[in-house]
Design an enzyme around this catalytic site. Structure first.
Site, PDB file in Angstrom:
ATOM      1  N   ASP A 188      68.518  96.996  28.935  1.00  0.00           N
ATOM      2  CA  ASP A 188      67.766  98.019  28.203  1.00  0.00           C
ATOM      3  C   ASP A 188      68.750  98.831  27.373  1.00  0.00           C
ATOM      4  O   ASP A 188      69.800  99.248  27.877  1.00  0.00           O
ATOM      5  CB  ASP A 188      67.006  98.919  29.192  1.00  0.00           C
ATOM      6  N   ILE A 189      68.394  99.064  26.119  1.00  0.00           N
ATOM      7  CA  ILE A 189      69.317  99.732  25.198  1.00  0.00           C
ATOM      8  C   ILE A 189      69.401 101.240  25.461  1.00  0.00           C
ATOM      9  O   ILE A 189      70.369 101.893  25.062  1.00  0.00           O
ATOM     10  CB  ILE A 189      68.910  99.428  23.739  1.00  0.00           C
ATOM     11  N   HIS A 233      56.787  93.521  30.018  1.00  0.00           N
ATOM     12  CA  HIS A 233      58.156  93.495  30.534  1.00  0.00           C
ATOM     13  C   HIS A 233      58.232  94.213  31.868  1.00  0.00           C
ATOM     14  O   HIS A 233      57.434  95.087  32.177  1.00  0.00           O
ATOM     15  CB  HIS A 233      59.152  94.114  29.546  1.00  0.00           C
ATOM     16  N   HIS A 254      60.910  96.433  34.176  1.00  0.00           N
ATOM     17  CA  HIS A 254      62.175  97.164  34.249  1.00  0.00           C
ATOM     18  C   HIS A 254      62.794  96.913  35.621  1.00  0.00           C
ATOM     19  O   HIS A 254      62.122  97.094  36.646  1.00  0.00           O
ATOM     20  CB  HIS A 254      61.945  98.676  34.140  1.00  0.00           C
TER      21      HIS A 254
HETATM   22  P1  AMP Z   1      58.241 100.893  27.881  1.00  0.00           P
HETATM   23  O1  AMP Z   1      57.464 100.106  26.842  1.00  0.00           O
HETATM   24  O2  AMP Z   1      57.736 102.308  28.006  1.00  0.00           O
HETATM   25  O3  AMP Z   1      58.292 100.176  29.211  1.00  0.00           O
HETATM   26  O4  AMP Z   1      59.721 101.036  27.380  1.00  0.00           O
HETATM   27  C1  AMP Z   1      60.334 100.043  26.601  1.00  0.00           C
HETATM   28  C2  AMP Z   1      61.791  99.950  26.942  1.00  0.00           C
HETATM   29  O5  AMP Z   1      62.381  99.057  26.019  1.00  0.00           O
HETATM   30  C3  AMP Z   1      62.560 101.280  26.845  1.00  0.00           C
HETATM   31  O6  AMP Z   1      63.239 101.523  28.079  1.00  0.00           O
HETATM   32  C4  AMP Z   1      63.541 101.044  25.693  1.00  0.00           C
HETATM   33  O7  AMP Z   1      64.786 101.663  25.890  1.00  0.00           O
HETATM   34  C5  AMP Z   1      63.652  99.529  25.677  1.00  0.00           C
HETATM   35  N1  AMP Z   1      64.009  98.970  24.376  1.00  0.00           N
HETATM   36  C6  AMP Z   1      63.403  99.215  23.198  1.00  0.00           C
HETATM   37  N2  AMP Z   1      63.993  98.505  22.212  1.00  0.00           N
HETATM   38  C7  AMP Z   1      64.985  97.798  22.794  1.00  0.00           C
HETATM   39  C8  AMP Z   1      65.963  96.880  22.310  1.00  0.00           C
HETATM   40  N3  AMP Z   1      66.049  96.546  21.014  1.00  0.00           N
HETATM   41  N4  AMP Z   1      66.839  96.349  23.192  1.00  0.00           N
HETATM   42  C9  AMP Z   1      66.782  96.682  24.504  1.00  0.00           C
HETATM   43  N5  AMP Z   1      65.881  97.532  25.019  1.00  0.00           N
HETATM   44  C10 AMP Z   1      64.999  98.099  24.180  1.00  0.00           C
END
Ligand code: AMP
Length: 129
Positions: free
Chosen positions: A29-30, A93, A95
């Site tokens: 996660d970024i 996804h 986490h």
């Molecule tokens: P959520 O949809 O609320 O579960 O959160 C989406 C997650 O994706 C967040 O923790 C972001 O930090 C992560 N995220 C968004 N864009 C990217 C990316 N390009 N690379 C890695 N993680 C990402």
């Protein structure tokens, strides 16, 4: 319009890859809550995690379990926590978050920031397990 995660799958956007097979991809996660915070996605875009088919749902959890074991071996933590959120990115996804305490899985906390080199080092430590 493909999701940002589909763009990662297609190689249009870079990621720090942790594991993959034909169906699933795991990457850092970024904006992590903890070092080693990993996302596991199906390569085929489905918006809502709980819309995944039975078979896919089963396989993605088994894939995530194997990734969680690798994270646990590489990153000092008590447990790997799991969260399904999906409010930011409409591409199913999981986490996986290394936990020292319950606050480490509080999504309202400020996210950590790491340099590209630090992310690469974390990914390398997890993938070489
Ligand atoms: P959520 O949809 O609320 O579960 O959160 C989406 C997650 O994706 C967040 O923790 C972001 O930090 C992560 N995220 C968004 N864009 C990217 C990316 N390009 N690379 C890695 N993680 C990402």
């Amino acid at each position: 319009m493909p999701s940002i995660f589909s763009k990662i799958v297609d190689g249009e956007i870079p990621c720090h890859r942790i594991a993959e097979n034909e169906e699933f991809l795991a990457f850092l996660d970024i904006n992590p809550l903890a070092e080693g915070h990993v996302l596991v996605i199906p390569k085929t875009e489905v918006d809502y995690f709980f819309d995944l088919d039975d078979d896919v749902l089963s396989r993605i959890n088994i894939f995530a379990r194997d990734v969680a074991h690798k994270i646990k071996k590489a990153i000092p933590c008590k447990r790997i926590g799991v969260a399904i959120i999906g409010l930011e990115v409409a591409h199913a996804h999981i986490h996986l978050i290394p936990l020292q305490n319950i606050a480490d899985i509080n999504f309202e906390r400020p996210k950590l920031s790491f340099t590209t080199e630090e992310f690469a080092d974390t990914a390398e430590r997890i993938t070489r397990v």
